[in-house]
Design an enzyme around this catalytic site. Structure first.
Site, short mmCIF file in Angstrom:
data_model
loop_
_atom_site.label_atom_id
_atom_site.label_comp_id
_atom_site.label_asym_id
_atom_site.label_seq_id
_atom_site.Cartn_x
_atom_site.Cartn_y
_atom_site.Cartn_z
N LYS A 106 10.63 0.59 30.55
CA LYS A 106 11.54 0.19 31.38
C LYS A 106 12.11 1.30 32.19
O LYS A 106 11.71 1.89 30.37
CB LYS A 106 12.70 -1.08 31.05
CG LYS A 106 13.56 -1.66 32.17
CD LYS A 106 12.52 -3.22 32.60
CE LYS A 106 13.17 -3.70 33.75
NZ LYS A 106 12.45 -5.08 34.11
N ASN A 221 14.51 -10.80 46.14
CA ASN A 221 13.77 -11.15 45.90
C ASN A 221 13.11 -12.13 45.07
O ASN A 221 12.92 -13.32 45.42
CB ASN A 221 12.66 -9.99 45.18
CG ASN A 221 11.04 -10.09 45.47
OD1 ASN A 221 10.57 -11.26 46.81
ND2 ASN A 221 10.32 -10.07 44.78
N1 GLU Z 1 10.85 -6.12 36.85
C1 GLU Z 1 9.56 -7.38 36.45
C2 GLU Z 1 10.35 -7.86 35.05
O1 GLU Z 1 11.05 -7.49 34.76
C3 GLU Z 1 8.47 -7.31 36.48
C4 GLU Z 1 7.73 -5.66 36.03
C5 GLU Z 1 5.98 -6.03 36.41
O2 GLU Z 1 5.53 -5.80 37.43
O3 GLU Z 1 6.03 -4.35 35.51
O4 GLU Z 1 9.73 -8.59 34.47
#
Ligand code: GLU
Length: 415
Positions: A106, A221
């Site tokens: 992340k 979104n």
């Molecule tokens: N930010 C999204 C999550 O927390 C998607 C992460 C991704 O597609 O790599 O799952």
């Protein structure tokens, strides 16, 4: 109290509980408490007025045991290393429970993007891409959108990374617009996944999704798309919130109309909807979480259902579309009150699942149809739900503990 909230400690406590249920000795899973790599970067950015501001950025690679690290990048004023560590850990568990060949990562930048011009956002994103380029890559770590980031930001990241390493690398990031190598179905995938999970949950409980009353916290979104899919499936969205406050309508809000207005970035406070009541700010948000509904879907930020308000939650079923919306203390209160909670790592895994499809299409130079994407998402997410539901029954535990058990077991087997 926000200042005392420690999301990574929260994640560790749940991991410990699930590992205990699996009778795992601590040395077999302790590595999950120690992210593989944590990077903090300083990003000097020229502002439109000529000043240079310095922003802090982060990227944490929590685990690559199951494959390249995978996870979004968020732009938020409260983003910090502790939060990014927790979010990266949840990505490891999410990719595992979803059955993807990815580990968890992340990233984020401490910034309020609403105060930046498009040009400033572009310079900030490009500075961040250059700064973390040495540790990311299509087979190492693949970012994606998260809170306040989108396809445009992914495009800047992809272009800057490709320039930095001297070759075209579309698979370094997912969530790109279609014309930049994105996948059909990616932008709505998290919301679609949440809807599919709600449908599976209601089916497993012998209840109807059609006609169910739903309260959704967040109209970004994820929340917005979830509202759209659920209302198209016949559920009544009785409450919906954003940063301006919350809208309530016991007969169900006109989601098609709200969705149309959201496309032009209008806040809920600016809408005039017959039959709906608007309650501004924190009070609206509080009322939404405590609304009389069948399903409560937190789809905004972490730390929303806490020891302070958990006992006042009225909805019997909670589906976590946001990452980490419930604290460990709140979870125990919900559990004791007999609430059924579908945890974030399962409920919102539709987004990263279609990110995997995008990455695979880029790596193999393929193009899948929307039907192919949606069919495969359906198969993967309903399969993951069935495994977790079964585990919860077998071990007589909550869906959260069961999801963590399934996720941890798969990682340990691969280690
Ligand atoms: N930010 C999204 C999550 O927390 C998607 C992460 C991704 O597609 O790599 O799952």
């Amino acid at each position: 109290m926000k200042s005392q909230y420690q999301p990574f400690e929260n994640a560790k406590a749940v991991i410990r509980k699930a590992a205990d249920a699996l009778h795992l000795p601590e040395e077999t899973y302790r590595f999950l408490f120690c992210p593989e790599r944590e990077l903090t970067v300083s990003l000097p950015v020229k502002m439109d007025d000529g000043r240079t501001e310095i922003f802090s950025g982060y990227r944490v690679q929590h685990s690559s045991v199951l494959g390249p690290c995978k996870g979004g990048i968020r732009f938020h004023p409260d983003t910090n290393m502790e939060e990014v560590k927790a979010l990266s850990c949840w990505m490891t568990l999410k990719c595992s429970v979803a059955g993807l060949p990815f580990g968890g990562g992340k990233g984020g930048i401490t910034v309020d993007p609403s105060g930046l011009s498009e040009a400033e956002k572009e310079r900030l994103t490009r500075a961040y891409a250059r700064a973390i380029a040495p540790i990311v890559g299509e087979t190492r770590d693949v970012p994606a959108p998260d809170v306040n980031t989108n396809g445009q930001i992914m495009t800047w990241f992809y272009e800057e990374y490709s320039q930095t390493v001297g070759k075209d690398c579309p698979a370094v990031v997912t969530g790109k617009p279609i014309e930049k190598g994105g996948s059909l179905g990616r932008s709505e995938a998290t919301g679609r996944g949440v809807w599919l999970i709600c449908a599976e949950l209601m089916k497993s409980l012998g209840k109807e999704l059609r006609g169910a009353r739903v309260a959704i916290q967040g109209n970004g979104n994820v929340g917005g798309m979830t509202a759209k899919f659920l209302s198209e499936a016949g559920s009544k969205i009785v409450a919906l919130s954003d940063v301006s406050g919350a809208l309530f309508c016991p007969d169900g809000l006109d989601i098609a109309k709200i969705h149309e207005c959201s496309l032009s970035h209008r806040l809920l406070s600016t809408l005039d909807l017959p039959g709906a009541t608007f309650v501004p700010g924190d009070e609206g948000n509080r009322m939404l979480l405590e609304a009389d509904a069948d399903l409560l879907i937190p789809a905004a930020m972490e730390n929303q259902i806490t020891a302070e308000n958990a006992a006042r939650i009225r909805a019997p079923y909670i589906v976590e579309a946001a990452n980490g919306p419930t604290t460990v203390e709140a979870d125990a209160i919900l559990d004791a009150a007999g609430k059924i909670v579908v945890p974030d790592i399962l409920a919102n895994s539709g987004g990263v699942t279609v990110s995997y499809f995008e990455w695979k299409q880029n790596m193999e130079q393929e193009r899948w149809t929307l039907e192919e994407v949606n069919d495969r998402l359906y198969t993967m997410i309903t399969g993951a739900f069935a495994t977790v539901w079964q585990t919860a029954k077998e071990y007589r535990c909550s869906l959260r503990t069961a999801a963590y058990m399934a996720a941890i077991q798969r990682i340990i087997n691969a280690e």
